[in-house]
Design a protein around this motif. Structure first.
Motif, PDB file in Angstrom:
ATOM      1  N   GLY A 379       0.809  -1.222   0.000  1.00 39.01           N
ATOM      2  CA  GLY A 379       0.000   0.000   0.000  1.00 39.01           C
ATOM      3  C   GLY A 379       0.839   1.268   0.000  1.00 39.01           C
ATOM      4  O   GLY A 379       0.305   2.375  -0.039  1.00 39.01           O
ATOM      5  N   GLY A 380       2.168   1.128   0.041  1.00 41.43           N
ATOM      6  CA  GLY A 380       3.045   2.304   0.104  1.00 41.43           C
ATOM      7  C   GLY A 380       3.058   3.082  -1.205  1.00 41.43           C
ATOM      8  O   GLY A 380       2.728   2.536  -2.260  1.00 41.43           O
ATOM      9  N   ARG A 381       3.446   4.364  -1.092  1.00 43.58           N
ATOM     10  CA  ARG A 381       3.454   5.246  -2.259  1.00 43.58           C
ATOM     11  C   ARG A 381       4.304   4.679  -3.412  1.00 43.58           C
ATOM     12  O   ARG A 381       3.972   4.839  -4.571  1.00 43.58           O
ATOM     13  CB  ARG A 381       4.029   6.596  -1.819  1.00 43.58           C
ATOM     14  CG  ARG A 381       3.542   7.771  -2.612  1.00 43.58           C
ATOM     15  CD  ARG A 381       3.816   9.054  -1.871  1.00 43.58           C
ATOM     16  NE  ARG A 381       3.009   9.158  -0.654  1.00 43.58           N
ATOM     17  CZ  ARG A 381       1.736   9.531  -0.636  1.00 43.58           C
ATOM     18  NH1 ARG A 381       1.118   9.816  -1.753  1.00 43.58           N
ATOM     19  NH2 ARG A 381       1.067   9.611   0.489  1.00 43.58           N
ATOM     20  N   ALA A 595      -1.774   0.579  -6.818  1.00 47.04           N
ATOM     21  CA  ALA A 595      -2.802   0.961  -7.797  1.00 47.04           C
ATOM     22  C   ALA A 595      -3.958  -0.035  -7.773  1.00 47.04           C
ATOM     23  O   ALA A 595      -5.128   0.346  -7.866  1.00 47.04           O
ATOM     24  CB  ALA A 595      -2.178   1.011  -9.190  1.00 47.04           C
ATOM     25  N   GLN A 596      -3.621  -1.316  -7.630  1.00 48.95           N
ATOM     26  CA  GLN A 596      -4.681  -2.336  -7.605  1.00 48.95           C
ATOM     27  C   GLN A 596      -5.525  -2.233  -6.336  1.00 48.95           C
ATOM     28  O   GLN A 596      -6.738  -2.441  -6.373  1.00 48.95           O
ATOM     29  CB  GLN A 596      -4.059  -3.731  -7.748  1.00 48.95           C
ATOM     30  CG  GLN A 596      -3.513  -3.971  -9.155  1.00 48.95           C
ATOM     31  CD  GLN A 596      -2.639  -5.203  -9.276  1.00 48.95           C
ATOM     32  OE1 GLN A 596      -2.017  -5.643  -8.318  1.00 48.95           O
ATOM     33  NE2 GLN A 596      -2.552  -5.743 -10.479  1.00 48.95           N
ATOM     34  N   LEU A 597      -4.893  -1.898  -5.217  1.00 44.05           N
ATOM     35  CA  LEU A 597      -5.650  -1.714  -3.964  1.00 44.05           C
ATOM     36  C   LEU A 597      -6.636  -0.554  -4.122  1.00 44.05           C
ATOM     37  O   LEU A 597      -7.813  -0.651  -3.761  1.00 44.05           O
ATOM     38  CB  LEU A 597      -4.701  -1.427  -2.789  1.00 44.05           C
ATOM     39  CG  LEU A 597      -3.794  -2.581  -2.337  1.00 44.05           C
ATOM     40  CD1 LEU A 597      -2.748  -2.083  -1.337  1.00 44.05           C
ATOM     41  CD2 LEU A 597      -4.612  -3.707  -1.704  1.00 44.05           C
ATOM     42  N   LEU A 598      -6.141   0.555  -4.687  1.00 39.59           N
ATOM     43  CA  LEU A 598      -7.008   1.730  -4.870  1.00 39.59           C
ATOM     44  C   LEU A 598      -8.118   1.429  -5.881  1.00 39.59           C
ATOM     45  O   LEU A 598      -9.272   1.823  -5.679  1.00 39.59           O
ATOM     46  CB  LEU A 598      -6.180   2.945  -5.317  1.00 39.59           C
ATOM     47  CG  LEU A 598      -5.221   3.489  -4.242  1.00 39.59           C
ATOM     48  CD1 LEU A 598      -4.293   4.543  -4.829  1.00 39.59           C
ATOM     49  CD2 LEU A 598      -5.972   4.060  -3.043  1.00 39.59           C
ATOM     50  N   ASN A 599      -7.775   0.694  -6.937  1.00 41.01           N
ATOM     51  CA  ASN A 599      -8.797   0.309  -7.919  1.00 41.01           C
ATOM     52  C   ASN A 599      -9.868  -0.569  -7.291  1.00 41.01           C
ATOM     53  O   ASN A 599     -11.043  -0.457  -7.628  1.00 41.01           O
ATOM     54  CB  ASN A 599      -8.171  -0.474  -9.086  1.00 41.01           C
ATOM     55  CG  ASN A 599      -7.547   0.464 -10.090  1.00 41.01           C
ATOM     56  OD1 ASN A 599      -7.848   1.651 -10.109  1.00 41.01           O
ATOM     57  ND2 ASN A 599      -6.661  -0.075 -10.908  1.00 41.01           N
ATOM     58  N   GLY A 619       3.948   2.430   7.999  1.00 38.35           N
ATOM     59  CA  GLY A 619       4.123   3.547   7.067  1.00 38.35           C
ATOM     60  C   GLY A 619       3.261   3.383   5.820  1.00 38.35           C
ATOM     61  O   GLY A 619       2.654   4.337   5.325  1.00 38.35           O
ATOM     62  N   LYS A 620       3.190   2.160   5.321  1.00 36.97           N
ATOM     63  CA  LYS A 620       2.421   1.891   4.100  1.00 36.97           C
ATOM     64  C   LYS A 620       0.926   2.038   4.380  1.00 36.97           C
ATOM     65  O   LYS A 620       0.172   2.562   3.560  1.00 36.97           O
ATOM     66  CB  LYS A 620       2.717   0.485   3.586  1.00 36.97           C
ATOM     67  CG  LYS A 620       4.181   0.349   3.166  1.00 36.97           C
ATOM     68  CD  LYS A 620       4.473  -0.967   2.493  1.00 36.97           C
ATOM     69  CE  LYS A 620       5.966  -1.126   2.307  1.00 36.97           C
ATOM     70  NZ  LYS A 620       6.409  -1.224   0.954  1.00 36.97           N
ATOM     71  N   ILE A 621       0.496   1.550   5.550  1.00 38.38           N
ATOM     72  CA  ILE A 621      -0.925   1.655   5.917  1.00 38.38           C
ATOM     73  C   ILE A 621      -1.305   3.134   6.049  1.00 38.38           C
ATOM     74  O   ILE A 621      -2.347   3.565   5.545  1.00 38.38           O
ATOM     75  CB  ILE A 621      -1.201   0.874   7.219  1.00 38.38           C
ATOM     76  CG1 ILE A 621      -1.180  -0.626   6.906  1.00 38.38           C
ATOM     77  CG2 ILE A 621      -2.525   1.301   7.849  1.00 38.38           C
ATOM     78  CD1 ILE A 621      -1.610  -1.538   8.018  1.00 38.38           C
ATOM     79  N   LEU A 622      -0.443   3.913   6.676  1.00 39.61           N
ATOM     80  CA  LEU A 622      -0.733   5.342   6.871  1.00 39.61           C
ATOM     81  C   LEU A 622      -0.879   6.039   5.517  1.00 39.61           C
ATOM     82  O   LEU A 622      -1.834   6.779   5.274  1.00 39.61           O
ATOM     83  CB  LEU A 622       0.389   5.986   7.693  1.00 39.61           C
ATOM     84  CG  LEU A 622       0.214   7.475   7.980  1.00 39.61           C
ATOM     85  CD1 LEU A 622      -1.006   7.685   8.887  1.00 39.61           C
ATOM     86  CD2 LEU A 622       1.459   8.062   8.633  1.00 39.61           C
ATOM     87  N   SER A 623       0.064   5.758   4.623  1.00 45.84           N
ATOM     88  CA  SER A 623       0.039   6.388   3.309  1.00 45.84           C
ATOM     89  C   SER A 623      -1.230   6.015   2.539  1.00 45.84           C
ATOM     90  O   SER A 623      -1.886   6.862   1.934  1.00 45.84           O
ATOM     91  CB  SER A 623       1.299   5.958   2.550  1.00 45.84           C
ATOM     92  OG  SER A 623       1.119   6.091   1.182  1.00 45.84           O
ATOM     93  N   LEU A 624      -1.598   4.739   2.590  1.00 45.64           N
ATOM     94  CA  LEU A 624      -2.800   4.273   1.889  1.00 45.64           C
ATOM     95  C   LEU A 624      -4.062   4.884   2.519  1.00 45.64           C
ATOM     96  O   LEU A 624      -4.982   5.316   1.812  1.00 45.64           O
ATOM     97  CB  LEU A 624      -2.858   2.743   1.954  1.00 45.64           C
ATOM     98  CG  LEU A 624      -3.938   2.041   1.143  1.00 45.64           C
ATOM     99  CD1 LEU A 624      -3.800   2.329  -0.348  1.00 45.64           C
ATOM    100  CD2 LEU A 624      -3.885   0.527   1.380  1.00 45.64           C
TER     101      LEU A 624
END
Ligand code: ZN
Length: 648
Positions: A379-381, A595-599, A619-624
């Motif tokens: 999920g990170g940027r 991108a797939q998570l957001l889709n 960090g990845k969870i926060l960013s997502l």
């Protein structure tokens, strides 16, 4: 508790007298109807379909004991219909069922037709399953046979569990007023030991129960801090067979849980392979066992396997449905329908929202969703994966280059998922002429999982299904060479030396995927000092593993301190100078990238009210979470381990 009177009346009013109903019973989540005229029920399937719709329950029809034919007669009926395709036949007398395992998968329609025919003429409910394929390169099938033998040996345990469970699931609700809460016992703001506890005022369900490997001792979910008794658990639900989702399951049985564990059929086989492997690895490394083989067998004995999209009552107020998650064989997205539709939870488990060689992309349409619990591994940027076809092209390219130099290729893989994907990719390249006909050596647990993939084509992508049903084996070919690990260390050294020392080219695929142990280390130690060879990483390398260390060293063009790496092989620790180059090819992951998570959040129907993020680094969870809140305007929660969130 006997069957509720209104259920019995409904059965008798829908099924005509000709069916000759003799008994109606609860059996776990199902209603079992015994009939003395199976032929009539088979001919008039519409009655059973109407009944299932009226009662909204799983219905099982069995022949009354008085009309069941003798075992020899049943065997000859089966053989007359299936001939050479029959591999094994098991009778489950307490259930009045016969299981037929085939030596080749058949199309679903064909299977159902033969099942009905055997039932109609013998009175035995018939279940035909694909068995170990006979036409492939000879691969070990010992684990598959063990799973079947254990199922046979624990028939009485399963029967007893299902009777108790039938009463439990169909009990009257004590409270009409609903409160629902979910507690994260592990796998929140971290990757590993996934475990979620979902509680209503009436029932308690545990979803996944994994381990988190660390360099010292594996961490377990914090079940003991949740204030729940094992007796209170109505059900355990498993999304898929990876150790971070199943590794702690046997502990539940070790400490006295005797209830059901729901999973798909392929997940059951893979779970057995992974858990027994884990016990052996601990033993080899001299670590005390967390649980015994008996506890693993207990997991199997209490398993209830479900098909995708089959609705099942798992508690008086909760219905469970599995959907394809596209992550590995049998992996599922879990849908929970709570309190007669009051609240609906979708938990993705690990999922891939994109087409791969083996699987269709994860399911995204549900009747209702209030809460979406989603994994966030990538999920990170910066977690952008290249398209699959680019990764495949690169893999073939680096293999070709190494072969031209006269080197050999070592690919670390996990037993399930990537290994099969990579094998299919290389085999296709060979048959399409993209690669020469080179021997592909497979060592370790991968061997056990290949046949399991061949047994369940309906859990693979549509195109893979077609290929397998047409008699093809996408995972092995004439060039595949299975290596049965030699038991004695000296023999093992000789075995590996012969492969690596040979003039012939070779590709070697073997676990552990992060070089953290397993048969790969024997090959690595032999190959590391030759700069013509190549090490190819196709999966994530976690902090603290040898794989990560090699990746860091080679990407920064640094040499290990003193120029040497310590490797634990079959004959003990040895030092090697790392001259072999390495390539990291991202894009083969079974997880969705950012991108797939957001889709997925954009596409999922209907829109959830809330999203809970789990299974990811903080960090990845926060960013997502920030992106979901700001761009997608959806309320997002990111609990830590052992937080409880009230849903209703
Ligand atoms: Zn997984």
């Amino acid at each position: 508790m006997s069957i509720k009177e209104d259920v019995r009346k409904a059965v008798l009013s829908v099924l005509p007298q000709e069916a000759k109903v003799t008994r109606v019973e609860y059996e776990g989540p199902s209603i079992v109807i015994f009939v003395a005229n199976p032929l009539f029920v088979v001919k008039h399937g519409e009655y059973v379909r109407t009944l299932a719709k009226t009662l909204k329950k799983r219905i099982i029809i069995r022949g009354d004991e008085s009309i069941r034919r003798g075992e020899e007669e049943v065997k000859s009926v089966i053989k007359s219909l299936l001939g050479d395709l029959v591999d094994q036949i098991y009778f489950f007398k307490l259930f009045g069922e016969v299981y037929v395992y085939l030596s080749k998968p058949l199309p679903e329609v064909e299977v159902r037709r033969i099942e009905r025919e055997v039932f109609a003429s013998t009175g035995w409910r018939t279940l035909i399953e694909a068995g170990v394929p006979k036409y492939s390169v000879k691969l070990s099938a010992s684990h598959i046979k063990e799973v079947r033998e254990f199922a046979h040996a624990t028939e009485a345990t399963k029967k007893e569990m299902l009777s108790m469970l039938g009463m439990r699931i169909h009990r009257d609700l004590a409270l009409k007023d609903f409160k629902i809460a979910v507690t994260t016992l592990g796998g929140a703001q971290e990757v590993g030991r996934s475990a979620l506890l979902l509680r209503t005022q009436e029932s308690t369900v545990l979803i996944d129960f994994g381990i988190k490997p660390t360099s010292t001792e594996d961490e377990l979910p914090l079940f003991h801090l949740a204030g729940v008794d094992l007796d209170e658990l109505d059900a355990v639900v498993v999304t898929h067979a990876h150790m971070d989702h199943i590794g702690s399951l046997p502990l539940l049985y070790k400490y006295g849980y005797r209830g059901p564990v729901y999973m798909t059929e392929p997940t059951k086989y893979l779970t057995y392979v992974l858990l027994t492997d884990y016990l052996q690895i601990r033993e080899r490394e001299g670590r005390p066992p967390l649980y015994s083989i008996q506890d693993v067998v207990d997991v199997l004995a209490h398993s209830i396997t479900l098909e995708y999209e089959e609705v099942t009552d798992i508690a008086p107020d909760i219905k469970l449905t599995f959907y394809n998650a596209g992550h590995e064989l049998g992996s599922s997205i879990v849908h929970l329908h709570i309190g007669n539709g009051l609240y609906n939870v979708v938990y993705t488990g690990d999922f891939k929202y994109g087409q791969t060689r083996l699987f269709d992309r994860a399911h995204n349409r549900f009747k209702r969703v209030e809460l979406l619990i989603m994994e966030s591994t990538y999920g990170g940027r910066d977690d952008v994966q290249p398209p699959r076809h680019e990764s495949e092209q690169k893999l073939i390219e680096v293999i070709r280059r190494t072969l031209n130099k006269g080197g050999k290729i070592l690919i670390p893989v996990f037993s399930t998922g990537r290994a099969q994907e990579i094998l299919a990719c290389i085999n296709d390249a060979i048959s399409e002429g993209g690669l020469p006909k080179i021997p592909i050596f497979i060592d370790g647990m991968v061997l056990q999982t290949l046949n399991i993939h061949m047994m369940f084509p309906s859990f693979l992508s549509k195109s893979m299904q077609e290929r397998i049903l047409n008699g093809e084996n996408p995972f092995v070919s004439d060039h595949t060479i299975p290596i049965e690990r030699a038991k004695r260390p000296e023999e093992r050294v000789e075995q590996v030396a012969q492969i690596i020392g040979s003039e012939k080219p070779a590709i070697i695929l073997t676990p552990h995927g992060m070089l953290n142990g397993g048969p790969i280390l024997d090959y690595f130690a032999h190959m590391a000092e030759d700069s013509k060879n190549l090490l190819v990483f196709v999966s994530y390398q976690a902090e603290g593993t040898l794989g990560r260390r090699i990746l860091d060293l080679t990407s920064q063009c640094r040499r290990p301190p003193g120029g040497e790496l310590t490797v634990r092989t079959s004959i003990g620790e040895t030092k090697v100078k790392l001259e072999m180059p390495c390539e990291h090819i991202p894009g083969f992951s079974g997880h969705s990238d950012r991108a797939q998570l957001l889709n997925y959040v954009k596409d999922v129907e209907p829109k959830p009210q809330k999203i809970m993020l789990v299974h990811g680094e903080p960090g990845k969870i926060l960013s997502l979470a920030i992106t979901l809140e700001l761009k997608h305007k959806v309320t997002t929660i990111s609990p830590k381990v052992l937080e409880t969130i009230r849903l209703v």
